[in-house]
Every structure is written in C-alpha cells, then in structure tokens.
Design a protein around this motif. Structure first.
Motif, short mmCIF file in Angstrom:
data_model
loop_
_atom_site.label_atom_id
_atom_site.label_comp_id
_atom_site.label_asym_id
_atom_site.label_seq_id
_atom_site.Cartn_x
_atom_site.Cartn_y
_atom_site.Cartn_z
N ALA A 70 0.87 -1.25 -0.08
CA ALA A 70 -0.19 -0.08 0.12
C ALA A 70 0.88 1.44 -0.20
N GLU A 71 2.00 1.13 0.38
CA GLU A 71 2.83 2.31 0.52
C GLU A 71 3.10 3.03 -0.69
N PRO A 72 3.55 2.35 -1.78
CA PRO A 72 4.18 2.95 -2.90
C PRO A 72 2.73 3.80 -3.46
N THR A 73 1.66 3.15 -3.34
CA THR A 73 0.31 4.04 -3.49
C THR A 73 -0.01 5.22 -2.80
N THR A 74 0.15 5.11 -1.67
CA THR A 74 0.05 6.21 -0.76
C THR A 74 0.95 7.30 -0.98
N PHE A 75 2.28 6.81 -1.30
CA PHE A 75 3.43 7.59 -1.72
C PHE A 75 3.10 8.32 -3.04
N GLU A 133 6.76 10.29 5.17
CA GLU A 133 6.30 9.13 5.94
C GLU A 133 6.13 8.01 5.46
N ASP A 134 5.33 7.86 4.41
CA ASP A 134 4.98 6.58 3.51
C ASP A 134 6.04 6.02 2.76
N ARG A 135 6.99 6.85 2.44
CA ARG A 135 8.36 6.39 1.91
C ARG A 135 9.03 5.59 3.01
N ASN A 136 9.13 6.29 4.11
CA ASN A 136 9.93 5.58 5.18
C ASN A 136 9.18 4.32 5.66
N HIS A 137 7.91 4.43 5.66
CA HIS A 137 7.20 3.08 6.10
C HIS A 137 7.52 1.94 5.05
N PHE A 138 7.50 2.29 3.88
CA PHE A 138 7.77 1.44 2.76
C PHE A 138 9.52 0.78 3.29
FE LIG Z 1 2.31 4.52 5.33
#
Ligand SMILES: [Fe+2]
Length: 109
Positions: A32-37, A65-70
């Motif tokens: 999901a993170e690349p989509t939110t990024f 934040e989303d990149r870091n989550h990924f």
């Molecule tokens: Fe995230």
C-alpha cells in the motif's frame, strides 16, 4: 536466503510463529505504501502555488512518511527471509487499496 534471515526465521519459528503467514502481513502493508506515496506526490504537485506553499509541506511530510514506512517494512521482510512480488502490478494488487488517481492523487474507488 542469507544467514541472518535464516537465524531470524529460526528464532521466530522457535517462538511458535508461522513465519510464512507473518511475512505476508508486512508484504500486504508494504504494497500500500507506493500507492500512498504516489497519491501524496501527485497531490503535492497539484497543490504547488497554493497558500504560499504551506499546504504542499503537509503533502510532502505525508509523502516522506509513507516512503519511510515502505523502507522499514521491506527491511523487516528481508530480515525474515521474505521477498516482494516480482512486479509492481502483482505487488499493488495484494495491497487491497485502489490505485492513485493521476488527476488529484486521491485514490480512485
Ligand atoms: Fe504509510
């Protein structure tokens, strides 16, 4: 699988955890993170020039934040000897979230 992943996997299995099931959870989350990024990147691009750039900083913060989550999730997946799917379509489709809209960044439902 590298030696560290083998040791990590053995420790987790020794604690009674189904490692293959466990690895599937962060893979779905990471997907999901690349989509939110992407959503935040597109949204940020659409916000440039509004309100003296303040609002773009909000989108930028969420994007990073989303990149870091990924990156954190991928690291953990590799620590357990897991892998990501081999292509982005397959990877996206395990995420359970809709693709980003190119017009606003808001996910298409
Ligand atoms: Fe995230």
């Amino acid at each position: 699988m590298n030696r560290i992943a083998k040791v990590t996997r053995n420790v987790v299995e020794g604690a009674g955890v189904d490692v293959d099931h466990l690895i599937g959870l962060p893979v779905k989350n990471a997907a999901a993170e690349p989509t939110t990024f992407s959503s935040c990147t597109i949204l940020r691009a659409n916000l440039i020039g509004l309100d003296g750039e303040t609002i773009t900083e909000v989108a930028e913060t969420a994007r990073i934040e989303d990149r870091n989550h990924f990156e954190a999730l991928v690291h953990r997946i590799h620590e357990l000897g897991g892998r990501l799917p081999g292509d982005m379509v397959t990877f996206h489709n395990v995420s359970g979230c809709p693709p980003a809209s190119l017009s606003t960044g808001i996910p298409v439902s």
